[in-house]
Write an enzyme that holds these catalytic residues in place. Structure first.
Site, PDB file in Angstrom:
ATOM      1  N   ASP A 118      -0.096  25.892  39.279  1.00  0.00           N
ATOM      2  CA  ASP A 118       1.041  24.976  39.405  1.00  0.00           C
ATOM      3  C   ASP A 118       1.480  24.787  40.853  1.00  0.00           C
ATOM      4  OD1 ASP A 118       1.982  27.578  39.639  1.00  0.00           O
ATOM      5  OD2 ASP A 118       3.227  27.507  37.861  1.00  0.00           O
ATOM      6  N   ASN A 139      11.137  34.662  30.179  1.00  0.00           N
ATOM      7  CA  ASN A 139      11.287  33.863  28.950  1.00  0.00           C
ATOM      8  C   ASN A 139       9.926  33.577  28.296  1.00  0.00           C
ATOM      9  OD1 ASN A 139      10.135  32.028  30.654  1.00  0.00           O
ATOM     10  ND2 ASN A 139      11.806  30.542  30.602  1.00  0.00           N
ATOM     11  N   HIS A 144       7.267  32.271  29.807  1.00  0.00           N
ATOM     12  CA  HIS A 144       6.503  31.131  30.334  1.00  0.00           C
ATOM     13  C   HIS A 144       5.218  31.599  31.018  1.00  0.00           C
ATOM     14  CE1 HIS A 144       8.765  31.099  34.473  1.00  0.00           C
ATOM     15  NE2 HIS A 144       7.707  31.856  34.541  1.00  0.00           N
ATOM     16  N   GLU A 202       7.252  26.069  30.148  1.00  0.00           N
ATOM     17  CA  GLU A 202       8.483  26.735  29.734  1.00  0.00           C
ATOM     18  C   GLU A 202       8.606  26.689  28.207  1.00  0.00           C
ATOM     19  OE1 GLU A 202      10.387  28.376  31.665  1.00  0.00           O
ATOM     20  OE2 GLU A 202      10.288  27.545  33.677  1.00  0.00           O
TER      21      GLU A 202
HETATM   22  P1  PGA Z   1       6.833  36.937  38.893  1.00  0.00           P
HETATM   23  O1  PGA Z   1       6.698  35.548  38.166  1.00  0.00           O
HETATM   24  O2  PGA Z   1       5.461  37.492  39.032  1.00  0.00           O
HETATM   25  O3  PGA Z   1       7.472  36.602  40.210  1.00  0.00           O
HETATM   26  O4  PGA Z   1       7.717  37.795  38.018  1.00  0.00           O
HETATM   27  C1  PGA Z   1       5.882  35.468  37.042  1.00  0.00           C
HETATM   28  C2  PGA Z   1       6.056  34.128  36.427  1.00  0.00           C
HETATM   29  O5  PGA Z   1       7.198  33.634  36.395  1.00  0.00           O
HETATM   30  O6  PGA Z   1       5.063  33.552  35.967  1.00  0.00           O
END
Ligand code: PGA
Length: 241
Positions: free
Chosen positions: A67, A136, A138, A143
């Site tokens: 992304d 959450n 995702h 999302e």
């Molecule tokens: P993080 O993010 O590794 O900074 O916890 C993971 C994500 O949101 O995919």
């Protein structure tokens, strides 16, 4: 699903890095699907170290990232292209023209997504797709929602994400409001999925993803439908499993 249990973040990163390294060693021309975020940084550091030591060769590797924020240029230190350059691409012997990230500077969303889908088609399915997981559930910027979206699409960031990101920008106006993300079909097309998680605040998401129902309310739960998933996590992230 196979679970690789590390006692802490460092051990989890090593276990996950070994899986990525094995893919590169077994197929030097492999396609790596890559992820940003804080969790994969330790894994990237290990790959860089093995590259410096002459164990890992990236010269024939191709990468596709999950992304990118819409509106951020590659030289913006908050862009995911900048993150990848800083944490991996500038530190190993990879050909930059073999590394792909959605084009955040493309204002036409349809074109940005179509262009990236075309690249993903041409490059072919990833031999291994690395994923983080959000609190959450995702994956990428997919999302929680009412449906799994199959291909690259643009996403409206939630108010809470915009708010959380605002600490990295001078003004709220500068915080990206949208992002482009790879879709679920593309993620599921990867031959192997490697998902990394660390910390107590990921424990619920990890539990819901692998022990709850398959539902777009927890996007990572779609991975239950994939036949070769490796979950590399530390004890805190696995504490509810
Ligand atoms: P993080 O993010 O590794 O900074 O916890 C993971 C994500 O949101 O995919």
């Amino acid at each position: 699903m196979r679970i690789l249990r590390g006692k802490d973040y460092g051990e989890m990163s090593l276990l996950a890095a070994r899986i990525m390294a094995a893919k590169i060693l077994s197929n030097p021309s492999c396609v790596l699907g890559l992820a940003t975020g804080s969790t994969p940084i330790g894994l990237y550091d290990k790959l860089v170290k093995w590259n410096e030591e002459g164990i890992l060769d990236f010269s024939k590797v191709t990468t596709v990232n999950l992304d990118e924020y819409k509106g951020l240029t590659p030289d913006n230190d908050q862009s995911y292209r900048y993150f990848m350059n800083t944490h991996l691409f500038d530190r190993v012997n990879i050909r930059k023209d073999h590394t792909f990230v959605p084009d955040g500077t493309e204002k036409d969303e349809e074109k940005a997504c179509a262009d990236y889908n075309r690249i993903l088609e041409e490059v072919g399915p990833a031999d291994i797709q690395l994923l983080g997981i959000g609190r959450n559930g995702h994956i990428g910027f997919n999302e929680p929602g009412d449906a799994f979206i199959p291909l690259t699409h643009s996403v409206q960031l939630t108010e809470s994400t915009i708010e959380a990101n605002s600490r990295f920008f001078a003004t709220l106006e500068e915080v990206p409001k949208k992002a482009y993300t790879m879709g679920m079909k593309t993620i599921l097309n990867a031959k192997t999925v490697l998902i990394v998680a660390s910390g107590k605040d990921k424990a619920q998401a990890v539990h819901d993803a692998f022990e709850g129902p398959v539902t777009p309310a927890c996007p990572a739960s779609v991975l239950q439908l994939h036949s070769d998933v490796v979950l590399a996590a530390d004890e805190d992230a696995l504490s509810l499993m």
